[in-house]
Design an enzyme around this catalytic site. Structure first.
Site, PDB file in Angstrom:
ATOM      1  N   ASP A 137      -9.545  -5.779  -4.607  1.00 27.57           N
ATOM      2  CA  ASP A 137      -9.081  -4.754  -3.669  1.00 27.57           C
ATOM      3  C   ASP A 137     -10.078  -3.593  -3.672  1.00 27.57           C
ATOM      4  O   ASP A 137     -10.224  -2.907  -4.684  1.00 27.57           O
ATOM      5  CB  ASP A 137      -7.687  -4.268  -4.087  1.00 27.57           C
ATOM      6  CG  ASP A 137      -7.022  -3.371  -3.050  1.00 27.57           C
ATOM      7  OD1 ASP A 137      -7.743  -2.636  -2.359  1.00 27.57           O
ATOM      8  OD2 ASP A 137      -5.788  -3.416  -2.943  1.00 27.57           O
ATOM      9  N   SER A 163       0.843  -1.197   0.000  1.00 28.08           N
ATOM     10  CA  SER A 163       0.000   0.000   0.000  1.00 28.08           C
ATOM     11  C   SER A 163       0.883   1.255   0.000  1.00 28.08           C
ATOM     12  O   SER A 163       1.676   1.438  -0.922  1.00 28.08           O
ATOM     13  CB  SER A 163      -0.959  -0.050   1.193  1.00 28.08           C
ATOM     14  OG  SER A 163      -2.010   0.863   1.014  1.00 28.08           O
ATOM     15  N   HIS A 181      -7.457  -5.765   0.241  1.00 30.65           N
ATOM     16  CA  HIS A 181      -6.381  -4.858   0.661  1.00 30.65           C
ATOM     17  C   HIS A 181      -5.900  -5.252   2.055  1.00 30.65           C
ATOM     18  O   HIS A 181      -5.945  -4.459   3.001  1.00 30.65           O
ATOM     19  CB  HIS A 181      -6.876  -3.410   0.634  1.00 30.65           C
ATOM     20  CG  HIS A 181      -5.767  -2.399   0.563  1.00 30.65           C
ATOM     21  ND1 HIS A 181      -5.142  -2.061  -0.613  1.00 30.65           N
ATOM     22  CD2 HIS A 181      -5.150  -1.669   1.521  1.00 30.65           C
ATOM     23  CE1 HIS A 181      -4.205  -1.148  -0.377  1.00 30.65           C
ATOM     24  NE2 HIS A 181      -4.190  -0.914   0.919  1.00 30.65           N
TER      25      HIS A 181
END
Length: 294
Positions: A245, A118, A273
């Site tokens: 995601d 991320s 995610h």
């Protein structure tokens, strides 16, 4: 756990494995402490022949925080961005990349495999571009180039980035953390509630510090995109992304892979995610297979 002085701050870190093995640096995302890297992944990579380091980014966990800067107004920052005004932030993603390299300096490590998730993916992208001599390879996980116009995340997932718990109690914070994790997870890897609660509460107890995450969010906004930077990356690159995601859609990962010359990409249905337990053997295998020998 240990602490190192690097790049003008103190960084809390932990290592696993034999220091004689190739170093692999795990870089976490927005507001996420080093403990968000699952122990099974941290130890699993070490058992496969790597000296693994995970650490708290600045303004997270037990590393130096920037509390004196205050709590940012994220909505106002987005308005400035949209109108072309400069967004002020206490630091940028490039500073967090310099932290990563500074930690390697403090540990006496010449080069490492850079593995980021991320916002951590954004950080390792900068490291790979600006410090190629320190980078064996880059693995960018569930991340993005920051390109304007990429598909946005689902509204409920994006809302969780700035949402707050109903109150300050441990129970309310835990409930909020569970809602966040459940919102950004993918449909293919549901986490049993008791297991999720234990994971969330462990992190709440270590340090609850959402204002640091808000400043990191501000730094991402202020830093702009990495489109031109990614085109200059020369190190071996692997992009891993979940096809489900809800926060950074899979198109974001595909964009990163399209920008980095020679990058490989693999996407996975059902993965969101997060780093769910049943997916970790696959993730470890992909990372080890790619990094091995580089």
């Amino acid at each position: 756990m240990a602490r190192a002085k690097a790049n003008g701050i103190e960084i809390e870190y932990e290592t696993a494995g034999d220091k004689g093995d190739p170093a692999l640096l795990l870089v976490m995302g927005l507001g996420a402490q080093l403990t968000i890297w699952p122990d099974a992944l941290f130890q699993g990579l070490a058992k496969r022949g790597f000296f693994v380091i995970r650490y708290d980014n600045r303004d997270t966990g037990l590393s130096t925080d920037f509390g004196s800067w205050g709590v940012p107004n994220i909505a106002e920052a987005f308005q400035k961005l949209m109108s072309g005004q400069k967004v002020d932030a206490p630091y940028l993603v490039t500073d967090m990349a310099a932290d990563a390299v500074g930690l390697l300096d403090a540990l006496g490590i010449d080069k490492a495999h850079m593995v980021g998730a991320s916002m951590g993916g954004m950080i390792v992208q900068v490291v790979a571009a600006q410090y190629p001599e320190r980078t064996r390879s880059m693995v960018s996980i569930m991340s993005t180039s920051g390109r304007p116009g990429l598909p946005p995340g689902k509204p409920e997932a994006l809302a969780m980035l700035t949402a707050q718990p109903e109150g300050p109690s441990r129970e309310q914070r835990g409930k909020h953390g569970m809602k966040l994790r459940q919102t950004i997870a993918g449909p293919g890897y549901p986490i049993p509630e008791a297991e999720l609660r234990g994971f969330v509460e462990k992190n709440v107890d270590r340090r609850w510090y959402p204002e640091g995450g808000a400043r990191q969010y501000l730094s991402v906004i202020a830093s702009g995109d990495r489109i031109e930077m990614l085109k200059t990356v020369k190190v071996p690159t692997l992009v891993l992304h979940g096809e489900d995601d809800p926060l950074l859609p899979v198109a974001c990962g595909r964009d990163v892979a399209s920008l980095v010359p020679g990058a490989a990409i693999e996407t996975f249905p059902g993965w969101g995610h997060d780093l769910p337990g049943p997916f970790l053997p696959t993730l470890i295998d992909r990372i080890v297979t790619f990094c091995d020998g580089k």
